[in-house]
Motif scaffolding. Structure first.
Motif, PDB file in Angstrom:
ATOM      1  N   GLN A   1       0.750  -1.102  -0.205  1.00 14.92           N
ATOM      2  CA  GLN A   1       0.096  -0.170  -0.092  1.00 14.92           C
ATOM      3  C   GLN A   1       0.990   1.341  -0.105  1.00 14.92           C
ATOM      4  O   GLN A   1       1.830   1.410   0.871  1.00 14.92           O
ATOM      5  CB  GLN A   1      -0.846  -0.205   1.294  1.00 14.92           C
ATOM      6  CG  GLN A   1      -1.953  -0.894   1.247  1.00 14.92           C
ATOM      7  CD  GLN A   1      -3.049  -0.937   2.332  1.00 14.92           C
ATOM      8  OE1 GLN A   1      -2.573  -0.503   3.453  1.00 14.92           O
ATOM      9  NE2 GLN A   1      -4.401  -1.124   2.126  1.00 14.92           N
TER      10      GLN A   1
ATOM     11  N   LYS B   1      -5.863  -0.584  -7.094  1.00 15.58           N
ATOM     12  CA  LYS B   1      -7.138   0.338  -6.960  1.00 15.58           C
ATOM     13  C   LYS B   1      -6.513   1.638  -6.268  1.00 15.58           C
ATOM     14  O   LYS B   1      -5.316   1.587  -5.668  1.00 15.58           O
ATOM     15  CB  LYS B   1      -7.767  -0.370  -5.851  1.00 15.58           C
ATOM     16  CG  LYS B   1      -9.147   0.584  -5.440  1.00 15.58           C
ATOM     17  CD  LYS B   1      -9.981  -0.321  -4.436  1.00 15.58           C
ATOM     18  CE  LYS B   1      -9.342  -0.253  -3.057  1.00 15.58           C
ATOM     19  NZ  LYS B   1     -10.559  -0.997  -2.028  1.00 15.58           N
TER      20      LYS B   1
ATOM     21  N   ALA C   1      -7.881   4.779  -4.181  1.00 15.99           N
ATOM     22  CA  ALA C   1      -8.751   5.029  -3.250  1.00 15.99           C
ATOM     23  C   ALA C   1      -8.598   6.431  -3.021  1.00 15.99           C
ATOM     24  O   ALA C   1      -7.537   6.718  -2.165  1.00 15.99           O
ATOM     25  CB  ALA C   1      -9.114   3.935  -2.359  1.00 15.99           C
TER      26      ALA C   1
ATOM     27  N   TYR D   1      -9.787   9.640  -0.247  1.00 14.76           N
ATOM     28  CA  TYR D   1     -10.370  10.047   1.053  1.00 14.76           C
ATOM     29  C   TYR D   1     -10.114  11.593   1.396  1.00 14.76           C
ATOM     30  O   TYR D   1      -9.490  12.396   0.662  1.00 14.76           O
ATOM     31  CB  TYR D   1      -9.591   9.108   2.129  1.00 14.76           C
ATOM     32  CG  TYR D   1      -9.750   7.854   1.924  1.00 14.76           C
ATOM     33  CD1 TYR D   1     -10.777   6.965   2.350  1.00 14.76           C
ATOM     34  CD2 TYR D   1      -8.533   7.042   1.382  1.00 14.76           C
ATOM     35  CE1 TYR D   1     -10.976   5.503   2.315  1.00 14.76           C
ATOM     36  CE2 TYR D   1      -8.759   5.849   1.012  1.00 14.76           C
ATOM     37  CZ  TYR D   1      -9.971   5.027   1.528  1.00 14.76           C
ATOM     38  OH  TYR D   1      -9.639   3.670   1.442  1.00 14.76           O
TER      39      TYR D   1
ATOM     40  N   LYS E   1     -12.901  12.374  -4.475  1.00 17.25           N
ATOM     41  CA  LYS E   1     -12.782  12.003  -6.137  1.00 17.25           C
ATOM     42  C   LYS E   1     -11.564  12.665  -6.896  1.00 17.25           C
ATOM     43  O   LYS E   1     -11.193  12.158  -7.708  1.00 17.25           O
ATOM     44  CB  LYS E   1     -14.047  11.971  -6.624  1.00 17.25           C
ATOM     45  CG  LYS E   1     -15.118  11.190  -6.189  1.00 17.25           C
ATOM     46  CD  LYS E   1     -16.453  11.416  -6.765  1.00 17.25           C
ATOM     47  CE  LYS E   1     -17.493  10.321  -6.236  1.00 17.25           C
ATOM     48  NZ  LYS E   1     -18.870  10.643  -7.006  1.00 17.25           N
TER      49      LYS E   1
ATOM     50  N   ALA F   1      -8.297  11.265  -5.986  1.00  7.99           N
ATOM     51  CA  ALA F   1      -8.062  10.084  -6.938  1.00  7.99           C
ATOM     52  C   ALA F   1      -7.866  10.146  -8.333  1.00  7.99           C
ATOM     53  O   ALA F   1      -7.033   9.460  -8.860  1.00  7.99           O
ATOM     54  CB  ALA F   1      -9.314   9.210  -6.624  1.00  7.99           C
TER      55      ALA F   1
ATOM     56  N   GLU G   1      -8.225   1.107 -11.007  1.00  5.78           N
ATOM     57  CA  GLU G   1      -9.761   1.229 -10.737  1.00  5.78           C
ATOM     58  C   GLU G   1      -9.525   2.467  -9.833  1.00  5.78           C
ATOM     59  O   GLU G   1      -8.647   2.422  -8.792  1.00  5.78           O
ATOM     60  CB  GLU G   1     -10.039  -0.130  -9.993  1.00  5.78           C
ATOM     61  CG  GLU G   1     -11.437  -0.100  -9.376  1.00  5.78           C
ATOM     62  CD  GLU G   1     -11.882  -1.033  -8.609  1.00  5.78           C
ATOM     63  OE1 GLU G   1     -12.872  -0.895  -8.037  1.00  5.78           O
ATOM     64  OE2 GLU G   1     -11.142  -2.091  -8.349  1.00  5.78           O
TER      65      GLU G   1
ATOM     66  N   ILE H   1     -11.774   5.181  -7.419  1.00  2.20           N
ATOM     67  CA  ILE H   1     -12.789   5.229  -6.248  1.00  2.20           C
ATOM     68  C   ILE H   1     -12.667   6.433  -5.151  1.00  2.20           C
ATOM     69  O   ILE H   1     -11.429   6.559  -4.932  1.00  2.20           O
ATOM     70  CB  ILE H   1     -13.257   4.049  -5.699  1.00  2.20           C
ATOM     71  CG1 ILE H   1     -14.721   4.125  -4.803  1.00  2.20           C
ATOM     72  CG2 ILE H   1     -12.318   3.562  -4.702  1.00  2.20           C
ATOM     73  CD1 ILE H   1     -15.096   2.997  -4.475  1.00  2.20           C
ATOM     74  N   GLY H   2     -13.685   7.290  -5.084  1.00  2.00           N
ATOM     75  CA  GLY H   2     -13.589   8.196  -4.224  1.00  2.00           C
ATOM     76  C   GLY H   2     -14.615   8.010  -3.023  1.00  2.00           C
ATOM     77  O   GLY H   2     -15.735   7.919  -3.188  1.00  2.00           O
ATOM     78  N   TYR H   3     -13.999   8.011  -1.809  1.00  2.00           N
ATOM     79  CA  TYR H   3     -14.753   7.512  -0.501  1.00  2.00           C
ATOM     80  C   TYR H   3     -15.560   8.629   0.427  1.00  2.00           C
ATOM     81  O   TYR H   3     -16.301   8.534   1.030  1.00  2.00           O
ATOM     82  CB  TYR H   3     -13.895   6.508   0.463  1.00  2.00           C
ATOM     83  CG  TYR H   3     -13.672   5.107  -0.068  1.00  2.00           C
ATOM     84  CD1 TYR H   3     -14.908   4.261  -0.150  1.00  2.00           C
ATOM     85  CD2 TYR H   3     -12.549   4.773  -0.571  1.00  2.00           C
ATOM     86  CE1 TYR H   3     -14.600   2.960  -0.614  1.00  2.00           C
ATOM     87  CE2 TYR H   3     -12.305   3.583  -1.105  1.00  2.00           C
ATOM     88  CZ  TYR H   3     -13.409   2.672  -0.985  1.00  2.00           C
ATOM     89  OH  TYR H   3     -13.179   1.457  -1.418  1.00  2.00           O
TER      90      TYR H   3
ATOM     91  N   THR I   1     -14.118  10.530   5.563  1.00  2.00           N
ATOM     92  CA  THR I   1     -13.927   9.263   6.483  1.00  2.00           C
ATOM     93  C   THR I   1     -13.544   9.480   7.966  1.00  2.00           C
ATOM     94  O   THR I   1     -13.165  10.290   8.165  1.00  2.00           O
ATOM     95  CB  THR I   1     -13.117   8.150   5.839  1.00  2.00           C
ATOM     96  OG1 THR I   1     -11.621   8.837   5.782  1.00  2.00           O
ATOM     97  CG2 THR I   1     -13.285   7.816   4.348  1.00  2.00           C
TER      98      THR I   1
ATOM     99  N   VAL J   1      -4.902   9.743  -0.514  1.00  2.00           N
ATOM    100  CA  VAL J   1      -4.941   8.717  -1.614  1.00  2.00           C
ATOM    101  C   VAL J   1      -4.171   7.544  -1.368  1.00  2.00           C
ATOM    102  O   VAL J   1      -2.803   7.442  -1.345  1.00  2.00           O
ATOM    103  CB  VAL J   1      -4.741   9.282  -3.240  1.00  2.00           C
ATOM    104  CG1 VAL J   1      -4.751   8.024  -4.295  1.00  2.00           C
ATOM    105  CG2 VAL J   1      -5.750  10.130  -3.513  1.00  2.00           C
TER     106      VAL J   1
END
Length: 384
Positions: free
Chosen positions: A284, A320, A322, A324, A340, A343, A361, A363-365, A368, A381
């Motif tokens: 990661q 991925k 991601a 945040y 978003k 990301a 891939e 994605i925007g969470y 959080t 990210v």
């Protein structure tokens, strides 16, 4: 050859991290509206006038109130405006500048001037953060302050005229960090100004010392962000360096073993096999952002380049991205857009480095809850 280049890149990135770690990290307020506070204090003040010294300084202590509005520009420097006052007491033996004697006895005139207040402008320097660096969890901070002021008072003998007297002061302030919003303050101040008692004072200038206790409230909580922005992920860099070294050592061991086997069997024909092995070496990776922003800084671009090399070396794998945001700051809709956008910025940067879009891939969470111990670390990210 590619492995050697990758190892060199990782070692260089590690060197960048080490060099930055040796420098005290700098912080600042992200926006002007951050770290603005209001404080209220109560205490006592003692007037240091020669007449009071003769009569007894302890009898010249009067109450004091002050209200301040200020801002910390960074954890070390701040400024504030303050209004303070109540009344001041002079036990005088002078009238019209002459000591008064009646029947061989000195006559004292005890007076209170209840019509004074002082406006102050203070510059504040946090000694604790300057010496030991910013620590939001530190319980106690010690600061010094100094600045000019303007005292307004109606002096005795001239009741209809409001006099404005320029003064100056210095002091110490101790702050007990209770929460991100509240502090308990203890403040000591020394001040010099022209006397507000006019002809009843034997001195043109008065000194004063005061001690007060109060509380401060920071609007929106204390928010300081690193001036350096994102940092290289030291653990990820070290893990990948060690992984590369392990793979190279294993390959060298296999080669040495094959050579020894051939040396023991000179009549044997070596069997050549082509072995293709994809080693998943991307752990990661985290790229951090400043509050309200989605631009990747120079430190983040180091992560982008290293990650791009790994992804391109593993074309059959998907990764991925991601994004945040910090839930404690901003609305849910704003945090979703920001996550978003972060990301997307990382996605675009990887593609620009030659990564196949089909491997990514995104994605925007949104906002959080605290993932890494501090709200600020949610502006991130994560690539995996």
């Amino acid at each position: 050859m590619k492995s050697k280049i990758a190892i060199l890149s990782l070692l260089l990135a590690g060197g960048v991290f080490t060099a930055n770690a040796q420098t005290k990290e700098q912080f600042t307020s992200e926006r002007f509206a951050d770290n603005i506070y209001i404080s209220l204090g109560v205490g006592g003040q003692m007037l240091l006038n020669p007449d009071n010294s003769d009569y007894g300084l302890g009898k010249a202590i009067t109450p004091l109130l002050h209200l301040s509005v200020g801002k910390w520009v960074n954890p070390t420097w701040g400024f504030r405006g303050q209004v303070a006052g109540f009344w001041s007491t002079l036990n005088s033996k002078h009238l019209n500048g002459v000591e008064t004697v009646v029947d061989g006895q000195t006559t004292w005139y005890k007076m209170k001037n209840k019509n004074y207040f002082t406006l102050r402008a203070d510059a504040i320097y946090n000694l604790s953060n300057s010496i030991w660096g910013y620590n939001p969890d530190r319980l106690f901070n010690l600061s010094v302050f100094a600045g000019p002021g303007l005292t307004f008072a109606k002096a005795y003998g001239d009741q209809d005229k409001l006099n404005a007297l320029i003064n100056g002061s210095v002091g110490l302030m101790g702050q007990f960090n209770i929460t991100d919003y509240w502090d308990i303050n203890v403040e000591a101040r020394g001040e010099v100004s022209p006397s507000i008692f006019g002809k009843y004072s034997s001195a043109y200038t008065d000194g004063a010392v005061s001690l007060s206790v109060g509380a401060s409230y920071t609007f929106g909580g204390k928010k300081f962000v690193s001036c350096g922005g994102s940092k290289v992920d030291e653990k990820a860099v070290n893990d990948e360096v060690n992984r590369y070294r392990s793979e190279l050592a294993r390959a060298k061991s296999d080669l040495d073993e094959a050579r020894r086997a051939l040396a023991n069997r000179p009549d044997a024909q070596p069997e050549v096999k082509e072995v293709v092995k994809n080693v998943p070496i991307l752990g990661q990776r985290a790229i951090f952002f400043r509050i309200g922003q989605y631009k990747i800084d120079d430190y983040g671009m180091v992560e982008i380049k290293l990650t791009a090399d790994v992804i391109k070396a593993n074309p059959d794998k998907k990764y991925k991205i991601a994004g945040y945001a910090d839930k404690a700051t901003g609305s849910a809709a704003t945090n979703e857009r920001l996550a978003k956008a972060r990301a997307q910025a990382v996605y675009d940067a990887l593609v620009k480095e030659g990564v196949n879009k089909d491997q990514l891939e995104m994605i925007g969470y949104g906002g959080t809850d605290n993932m890494f111990g501090k709200d600020a670390l949610n502006r991130v990210v994560i690539m995996e």
